[in-house]
Write an enzyme that holds these catalytic residues in place. Structure first.
Site, PDB file in Angstrom:
ATOM      1  N   ASP A   1      80.381  60.586 148.839  1.00 15.62           N
ATOM      2  CA  ASP A   1      78.853  61.459 149.301  1.00 15.62           C
ATOM      3  C   ASP A   1      77.856  60.906 148.004  1.00 15.62           C
ATOM      4  O   ASP A   1      78.164  60.743 146.964  1.00 15.62           O
ATOM      5  CB  ASP A   1      79.112  62.815 150.076  1.00 15.62           C
TER       6      ASP A   1
ATOM      7  N   ASN B   1      83.529  76.459 153.033  1.00 16.30           N
ATOM      8  CA  ASN B   1      83.524  76.403 154.471  1.00 16.30           C
ATOM      9  C   ASN B   1      84.746  75.522 155.521  1.00 16.30           C
ATOM     10  O   ASN B   1      83.873  75.341 156.178  1.00 16.30           O
ATOM     11  CB  ASN B   1      82.255  76.148 155.102  1.00 16.30           C
TER      12      ASN B   1
ATOM     13  N   HIS C   1      84.391  71.256 154.657  1.00  9.83           N
ATOM     14  CA  HIS C   1      83.563  70.319 154.129  1.00  9.83           C
ATOM     15  C   HIS C   1      84.326  69.479 153.895  1.00  9.83           C
ATOM     16  O   HIS C   1      85.375  70.360 153.016  1.00  9.83           O
ATOM     17  CB  HIS C   1      82.765  70.579 153.860  1.00  9.83           C
TER      18      HIS C   1
ATOM     19  N   GLU D   1      79.403  68.697 157.186  1.00  9.88           N
ATOM     20  CA  GLU D   1      79.277  69.994 157.023  1.00  9.88           C
ATOM     21  C   GLU D   1      79.826  70.736 158.552  1.00  9.88           C
ATOM     22  O   GLU D   1      79.828  70.550 159.244  1.00  9.88           O
ATOM     23  CB  GLU D   1      77.970  70.827 156.916  1.00  9.88           C
TER      24      GLU D   1
HETATM   25  C1  F6R Z   1      82.349  66.224 146.570  1.00  5.87           C
HETATM   26  C2  F6R Z   1      83.076  65.839 148.075  1.00  5.87           C
HETATM   27  C3  F6R Z   1      83.451  68.035 147.993  1.00  5.87           C
HETATM   28  C4  F6R Z   1      83.762  67.986 147.332  1.00  5.87           C
HETATM   29  C5  F6R Z   1      83.857  69.732 147.745  1.00  5.87           C
HETATM   30  C6  F6R Z   1      84.499  71.064 147.047  1.00  5.87           C
HETATM   31  O1  F6R Z   1      82.552  64.150 146.584  1.00  5.87           O
HETATM   32  O2  F6R Z   1      83.304  65.424 148.983  1.00  5.87           O
HETATM   33  O3  F6R Z   1      83.735  67.605 149.791  1.00  5.87           O
HETATM   34  O4  F6R Z   1      85.463  67.708 147.589  1.00  5.87           O
HETATM   35  O5  F6R Z   1      82.812  70.647 147.560  1.00  5.87           O
HETATM   36  O6  F6R Z   1      84.283  71.003 145.654  1.00  5.87           O
HETATM   37  P1  F6R Z   1      84.926  70.985 144.351  1.00  5.87           P
HETATM   38  O7  F6R Z   1      86.020  70.668 143.803  1.00  5.87           O
HETATM   39  O8  F6R Z   1      83.197  71.870 143.141  1.00  5.87           O
HETATM   40  O9  F6R Z   1      85.274  73.138 144.450  1.00  5.87           O
END
Ligand code: F6R
Length: 241
Positions: free
Chosen positions: A67, A136, A138, A143
């Site tokens: 992303d 959440n 994701h 989302e």
């Molecule tokens: C980032 C991504 C997100 C993160 C998720 C957890 O490329 O795809 O899904 O993996 O938001 O983020 P952290 O690791 O910062 O807790």
């Protein structure tokens, strides 16, 4: 799903890096699906260490990231392209031309997302996809919603995700509200998936992802349908398992 609950973040990172390294050894031109955020940073450090020791050669490896924030340039320190260069690519012998991150500056969402899906198809899918998970549930920036989205798409980030990601910015106002993200098809077509989580604030999402119903309200729950998922969590994130 194969679930490993390990002692701490370091053990999680070591196990993940060992799996990725094995993939590169058996397939030097492996296609890695990569994630950003705090979770995989340790894994990337371990991969860099292996490279520095001469154990790994990334010269034929390609990568596709999950992303990117809409509106951020690759030079912006908060962009995911910058993150990947800084946390991994600048420290290994990967050819940057073979590393792919969605362009946050492309205003035509349809064009950008379509060409990303074409790219994934061109590679005949990702060999190993690394995933973190949001509180959440994701994955990527898919989302919670009423329906799973298959293709790469533009998404409005939820308030929870914006709040969580504020820690990387100077203020909440600076956090982009939109992102481009690989959809469920790109992720689920990966031959192998490694889902990583550490910290107590991920425990509930991990429990729902693994044991809950498969529902777009918990995007990571779709991973239950994949036949090769390795979940690696530390004791805090795995406390309900
Ligand atoms: C980032 C991504 C997100 C993160 C998720 C957890 O490329 O795809 O899904 O993996 O938001 O983020 P952290 O690791 O910062 O807790």
């Amino acid at each position: 799903m194969k679930v490993s609950v390990v002692k701490n973040y370091d053990e999680m990172s070591k196990l993940a890096a060992d799996i990725i390294a094995s993939q590169i050894v058996i397939k030097p031109n492996a296609v890695l699906g990569l994630a950003t955020g705090s979770t995989p940073v340790g894994t990337y450090q371990k991969l860099i260490e292996k490279y520095e020791k001469g154990e790994l050669d990334f010269s034929k490896v390609s990568s596709v990231n999950l992303d990117e924030y809409v509106g951020l340039s690759p030079e912006n320190e908060q962009s995911y392209r910058y993150f990947m260069n800084d946390n991994l690519f600048n420290h290994i012998n990967i050819d940057k031309d073979n590393t792919h991150v969605l362009s946050g500056l492309e205003p035509d969402a349809e064009k950008e997302c379509k060409s990303y899906d074409d790219l994934i198809d061109c590679y005949e899918n990702i060999d190993i996809q690394v995933l973190g998970i949001g509180r959440n549930g994701h994955i990527g920036f898919n989302e919670p919603s009423t329906a799973f989205k298959a293709g790469t798409h533009c998404v409005e980030l939820t308030e929870e995700t914006i709040a969580d990601n504020t820690r990387f910015f100077d203020s909440v106002e600076e956090v982009p509200t939109k992102a481009y993200t690989m959809g469920m098809k790109g992720i689920m077509k990966a031959k192998k998936i490694i889902l990583l989580a550490n910290g107590e604030n991920k425990a509930d999402a991990i429990k729902k992802a693994i044991y809950g119903p498969i529902t777009p309200e918990v995007p990571a729950s779709i991973l239950q349908l994949h036949n090769d998922v390795v979940v690696i969590v530390d004791e805090d994130a795995g406390k309900y398992l």
